[in-house]
Design a protein around this motif. Structure first.
Motif: not given
Length: 506
Positions: A359-367, A371-372, A376-378, A393-397
């Motif tokens: 999910f995080f990788k897809e959110y990163r791709g969509r910027k 949602s990310a 994460y907080r949930k 690392n995904i989230l920091v990037g």
């Protein structure tokens, strides 16, 4: 002075009247082992190894305490060996066990001190301990890991001389397995062909060799051994076929379409052969095929295969679900992926870090930072799973790219608190991201933190920061940073020789 007080408190606690050998408490023994190992690590003299052990003068060493202390010194072979010799030199030495010898043999062989390892094996007799096949297999594994395959095979032959009993088929299988795991399949096959008449070849030996050939991409040889196995009247089992299926599928090129179709045809042939031999595919068989569909971005085929599993009464595992979730996310079908995530939880299958990373990788791709951040907080609030360093690392990037530095700080602090990281990749990504934003002071701060933790920066990181500081007229900051590097050069030794920098002109 602080270090001396620390040492004194440890010694006072350990120099107690109780004997560790009588009715040992496992928790207490482990705590004492932690304290003893800290004494040795804090007061180790690299030029006089025995002085480190003499710090323990007056402490009663039981077999359990010695064993647990050696476990904590497994990355410090010199200190571990000094402690072992010190234990033997005591007026009333603790009874040395096979476990202690095995552990020390593994520790010294790991750093290629094979002569010392052999001396320890010979020494076991003097303590009324007979080396076993397990003793030799520890040494054999380390020899193979170092590429010394011929010496490993000779060590296997020496078992009969020292142990006075012939190695079992299980011991022979362990030798083959270790050779295959480290990629020396040709040596394993040669040893097997020479000695398969000395040992009763079984399904496990053949499965190990099929795995080995698949590991190095020789599927023709894997199939040959599979056929040889059947001709010899040895029935392959579901594990054998899964190993072969995994070899066909895992590294196959799936694009263009005809390559994907060829791989699926080959995989389905394996399924058909299993059925013809009365072997039912299990959850691993289906998971391997689902992984292929995921890599080829075939969401509908993934869902159909998942449905077929359910119809056969096979319960999907977290790996099975994760393959399908990954496929759905990468194809932009997030709602279906979320539904599948809900199904996992309802069926009692706990999602892993890898599941959420999809999910995080897809959110990163969509910027889609909101949602990310919401997910994460949930996860933090509900403690749904322990994030891996890759998750962080995904989230920091992602948040660095979106210039959300305050969120980066929050996630970075969470990562440090969790103990999952940061690792070399984390620091490299953060420092490069800060350099791109021209936040030089923050980049320097994390650069220093990185080297203080013993992580050697990549040369490109070093040069990026150097060039940026010069261009930004921050020469004083650069000089302070360079001084710090000079201080730390003792830690990294010769590795810093690759970091010679030519004078840079603005």
């Amino acid at each position: 002075m602080a270090q001396c007080r620390f040492s004194s408190s440890l010694l006072l606690r350990l120099r107690s009247a109780r004997r560790f050998s009588s009715l040992p408490n496992p928790t207490t023994t482990q705590n004492d082992a932690e304290l003893v190992s800290n004494i040795l690590l804090h007061h180790h003299n690299p030029f006089h190894a025995m002085e480190s052990s003499l710090q323990l003068h007056g402490i009663t060493l039981s077999p359990d305490l010695l064993h647990h202390t050696l476990l904590r010194l497994k990355h410090n072979s010199k200190i571990a060996l000094a402690l072992f010799h010190y234990a033997k030199s005591l007026p009333s030495p603790p009874p040395l066990t096979s476990h202690a010898f095995h552990l020390l043999i593994d520790i010294v062989a790991k750093v290629r001190q094979y002569d010392v390892a052999w001396q320890l094996i010979l020494e076991m007799d003097r303590h009324n301990l007979t080396p076993t096949a397990a003793t030799f297999l520890i040494l054999i594994r380390r020899l193979i890991a170092s590429g010394l395959t011929r010496q490993a095979v000779r060590a296997f032959d020496d078992i009969e001389t020292f142990v006075l009993t012939r190695p079992t088929a299980q011991d022979f299988c362990s030798l083959l397995d270790t050779l295959c795991k480290y990629g020396y399949v040709k040596v394993a096959a040669e040893v097997f062909n020479k000695r398969k008449h000395d040992y009763v070849a079984d399904v496990k030996m053949y499965t190990v060799l099929v795995y080995g050939w698949c590991k190095i991409g020789r599927f023709d040889m894997a199939e040959r051994f599979l056929r040889d196995m059947i001709e010899r009247g040895i029935e392959p089992n579901v594990v054998t076929y899964n190993v072969f299926l995994d070899g066909i599928c895992r590294k196959a090129s799936l694009h263009p379409q005809d390559r994907f179709e060829r791989t699926i045809r080959n995989a389905l042939k394996v399924f058909d052969e299993m059925s013809s031999r009365g072997i039912e595919p299990d959850v691993t068989s289906f998971s391997i095929l689902l992984h292929v569909y995921s890599r080829a971005h075939k969401p509908q085929l993934s869902l159909d295969k998942l449905k077929e599993m359910r119809e056969r009464g096979i319960c999907p595992t977290v790996a099975t679900y994760t393959s399908v979730v990954k496929c759905l996310c990468s194809c932009g079908r997030l709602e279906e992926a979320e539904d599948l995530l809900g199904e996992m939880v309802r069926n009692g299958v706990s999602p892993s870090a890898a599941t959420y990373n999809c999910f995080f990788k897809e959110y990163r791709g969509r910027k889609d930072s909101e949602s990310a951040l919401k997910l994460y907080r949930k996860m933090k609030e509900d403690r749904l799973f322990a994030p891996s360093v890759h998750t962080y690392n995904i989230l920091v990037g992602m948040f660095l790219q979106l210039n959300r530095v305050e969120i980066v700080r929050e996630i970075w602090d969470d990562m440090k608190e969790s103990g999952a990281g940061p690792d070399l990749d984390s620091y490299t990504m953060l420092i490069h991201g800060l350099c791109e934003k021209q936040k030089w002071r923050e980049a320097c701060q994390f650069f220093v933190e990185m080297i203080e933790k013993g992580l050697l920066p990549q040369k490109v990181t070093f040069e990026t920061l150097y060039r940026g500081l010069i261009q930004s007229d921050m020469l004083r900051t650069w000089r302070r940073l360079k001084k710090k590097l000079d201080e730390e050069s003792v830690t990294f030794g010769s590795e810093f020789q690759n970091y010679h920098l030519k004078p840079y002109r603005r």
